[in-house]
Design a protein around this motif. Sequence first.
Motif, PDB file in Angstrom:
ATOM      1  N   PHE A  99      11.735 -16.009  -1.204  1.00  9.02           N
ATOM      2  CA  PHE A  99      10.811 -15.171  -0.430  1.00  9.02           C
ATOM      3  C   PHE A  99      10.749 -13.779  -1.077  1.00  9.02           C
ATOM      4  O   PHE A  99      11.451 -12.854  -0.662  1.00  9.02           O
ATOM      5  N   PRO A 100       9.897 -13.595  -2.111  1.00 10.46           N
ATOM      6  CA  PRO A 100       9.820 -12.276  -2.759  1.00 10.46           C
ATOM      7  C   PRO A 100       9.410 -11.198  -1.756  1.00 10.46           C
ATOM      8  O   PRO A 100       8.565 -11.446  -0.883  1.00 10.46           O
ATOM      9  N   VAL A 101       9.982 -10.017  -1.915  1.00 14.00           N
ATOM     10  CA  VAL A 101       9.706  -8.939  -0.958  1.00 14.00           C
ATOM     11  C   VAL A 101       8.231  -8.537  -1.002  1.00 14.00           C
ATOM     12  O   VAL A 101       7.691  -7.998  -0.039  1.00 14.00           O
ATOM     13  N   ASP A 102       7.543  -8.867  -2.105  1.00 15.96           N
ATOM     14  CA  ASP A 102       6.103  -8.582  -2.230  1.00 15.96           C
ATOM     15  C   ASP A 102       5.272  -9.257  -1.148  1.00 15.96           C
ATOM     16  O   ASP A 102       4.128  -8.898  -0.924  1.00 15.96           O
ATOM     17  N   HIS A 103       5.817 -10.280  -0.521  1.00 18.17           N
ATOM     18  CA  HIS A 103       5.053 -11.027   0.481  1.00 18.17           C
ATOM     19  C   HIS A 103       5.544 -10.701   1.887  1.00 18.17           C
ATOM     20  O   HIS A 103       5.602 -11.554   2.766  1.00 18.17           O
ATOM     21  N   ASP A 177       0.025 -10.207  -2.895  1.00 20.28           N
ATOM     22  CA  ASP A 177       1.321  -9.521  -2.837  1.00 20.28           C
ATOM     23  C   ASP A 177       1.153  -8.009  -2.788  1.00 20.28           C
ATOM     24  O   ASP A 177       0.076  -7.474  -2.997  1.00 20.28           O
ATOM     25  N   LEU A 178       2.245  -7.363  -2.441  1.00 18.15           N
ATOM     26  CA  LEU A 178       2.255  -5.898  -2.363  1.00 18.15           C
ATOM     27  C   LEU A 178       2.562  -5.389  -3.760  1.00 18.15           C
ATOM     28  O   LEU A 178       3.715  -5.330  -4.155  1.00 18.15           O
ATOM     29  N   ARG A 180       0.202  -2.880  -5.559  1.00 21.63           N
ATOM     30  CA  ARG A 180      -0.368  -1.559  -5.844  1.00 21.63           C
ATOM     31  C   ARG A 180      -0.568  -0.793  -4.542  1.00 21.63           C
ATOM     32  O   ARG A 180      -0.557  -1.397  -3.467  1.00 21.63           O
ATOM     33  N   PRO A 181      -0.836   0.509  -4.660  1.00 22.53           N
ATOM     34  CA  PRO A 181      -1.030   1.297  -3.434  1.00 22.53           C
ATOM     35  C   PRO A 181      -2.119   0.727  -2.534  1.00 22.53           C
ATOM     36  O   PRO A 181      -2.007   0.762  -1.306  1.00 22.53           O
ATOM     37  N   GLU A 182      -3.194   0.161  -3.148  1.00 24.90           N
ATOM     38  CA  GLU A 182      -4.258  -0.360  -2.294  1.00 24.90           C
ATOM     39  C   GLU A 182      -3.804  -1.585  -1.496  1.00 24.90           C
ATOM     40  O   GLU A 182      -4.286  -1.842  -0.397  1.00 24.90           O
ATOM     41  N   ASP A 183      -2.843  -2.343  -2.086  1.00 21.31           N
ATOM     42  CA  ASP A 183      -2.295  -3.476  -1.326  1.00 21.31           C
ATOM     43  C   ASP A 183      -1.553  -2.952  -0.102  1.00 21.31           C
ATOM     44  O   ASP A 183      -1.605  -3.542   0.979  1.00 21.31           O
ATOM     45  N   LEU A 184      -0.853  -1.851  -0.309  1.00 18.32           N
ATOM     46  CA  LEU A 184      -0.081  -1.283   0.791  1.00 18.32           C
ATOM     47  C   LEU A 184      -1.017  -0.796   1.893  1.00 18.32           C
ATOM     48  O   LEU A 184      -0.788  -1.057   3.084  1.00 18.32           O
ATOM     49  N   ARG A 185      -2.109  -0.123   1.475  1.00 16.95           N
ATOM     50  CA  ARG A 185      -3.070   0.355   2.480  1.00 16.95           C
ATOM     51  C   ARG A 185      -3.623  -0.827   3.259  1.00 16.95           C
ATOM     52  O   ARG A 185      -3.721  -0.806   4.481  1.00 16.95           O
ATOM     53  N   ALA A 186      -3.989  -1.886   2.521  1.00 22.95           N
ATOM     54  CA  ALA A 186      -4.545  -3.067   3.175  1.00 22.95           C
ATOM     55  C   ALA A 186      -3.521  -3.682   4.115  1.00 22.95           C
ATOM     56  O   ALA A 186      -3.837  -4.093   5.230  1.00 22.95           O
TER      57      ALA A 186
END
Length: 453
Positions: A99-103, A177-178, A180-186
């Motif tokens: 379970f990568p932390v990116d998800h 996955d998380l 880039r910054p835009e992924d975080l915003r989303a």
Amino acid sequence: MYAVAIVPAAGRGERMGADKALLDLGGLTAIERVVRSCRAGGVDEVIVVRRDGAEALPAGLPARVVVVPSGGEMADSLRAAAALLPVDGATGADAVVVFPVDHALVEAETVAALLHALAGGAQVALPLFRDRPGHPIALRRRIFAGITAPNTVLRDLVRAAGAARVVPSANPWVHADLDRPEDLRAARCALAGQPWSPVAQMFRHRSHRSYRPDAVPTAQLERLVDAARHASTSSFIQAYAVVAVTDPARRGECARLCGGQRHIVEAPVFAAVCADLHKLATACTRHGQRLAADSFELFLQTTIDAVLLGQNLQLAAEAEGLGACMIGAARNHPGELARLLGLPPHCYVVFGMTIGVPADDPIPRGRMPLDGVLHLDHYRSELVDAVIEGADEGMRAWARRSNAERGGYNQKPLSETKGWADRMAESWGEHSSYLAARRTLRDELRRLGFGLE
Ligand SMILES: Cc1cc2nc3c(=O)[nH]c(=O)nc-3n(C[C@H](O)[C@H](O)[C@H](O)COP(=O)(O)O)c2cc1C
């Protein structure tokens, strides 16, 4: 079945510009979310892999931590964690969930569904969103043990295990996955309970005409268009399509056909919002009918459908921290643009839209006095002069502010004496250059399969 989750969280988060495990996601860090989802999904034990020198994880996190040298690959993290798995035998782990932390936005129900699949006999189980596999991945311990072989990566294990059991998921974060910054915003917007007011967002709207080079992740684009197409649609015809152009050379071609507008080249996405009767035509043919393609009403319906989707798309993009600008110049050369985009008959680009991370910060333009737009019970034309004077003054005030605070608008200084009405007269009077550019529009639309009768 004893299940252990391994959470690779050893990256530097260079593209994100922050340690992903410690990102705040709705009041919990990403790692806390992952551990919570694992435990709630039926995992007995969690092992988090961190790089040497990484910041400490939140105190009291119910997980063991294994430290690896900086700069390794995910497989190195998995190998390090494999050495910590409980020994085989009565207390040995039967299932391993990677379970990568990116998800971090994947929920417990996905973990539970994966473990359920393993309990039902699957060797490997993975979640599927829109026909694409994602994370986390659950494997029987016996299969996972293969990771200790040199140069083996997780994908090899999944392949070698044969048919993996897929668990359909409605959560796009299984493959987004998380990164880039835009992924975080989303991600922050997508979180349930995130305070986001669409009405407040509408008041914040500005067209953006300068963009950073950062790509818009495909998963985000899919989600935005998917959301946007839930607009109302005349008689459920869904007569729209979006061609999202990301290839720089193609965007350059689009820009050339749209008056050479620089932001079409600069933005990572040029979304051509199309009125599309092709699907309707096909539906008619399949049922022994011919599409009433000559109908002006049908032309209006498909155009309105596309416009509603387009406005929703812009609002959704803005809600996720992106910027956009509609491009009506897509109607300068509708035939050529249709050919470039490979549009079928009965399909034209109503307008384009640049989408990306904005690099400008324009002063919002405001709008004319509401009296000119909202009428209660009957239209009050006696107010029109006052409305136009209000619009003129609003325009001048905006020009003064844009010049003073931004050095102009769209990289040009603005006239502070011109009002709204004189600009409109210039643009839309009988000598309009905009309309001159569209002189052939009707004929071109007819050639594209719209009768307009
Ligand atoms: C259908 C449509 C087409 C547009 N076409 C263009 C265009 O080709 N180029 C551009 O820079 N802006 C275009 N715009 C943006 C408008 O100029 C902008 O929305 C308007 O000036 C109000 O500014 P605001 O969006 O910042 O509030 C378009 C807007 C709409 C709705």
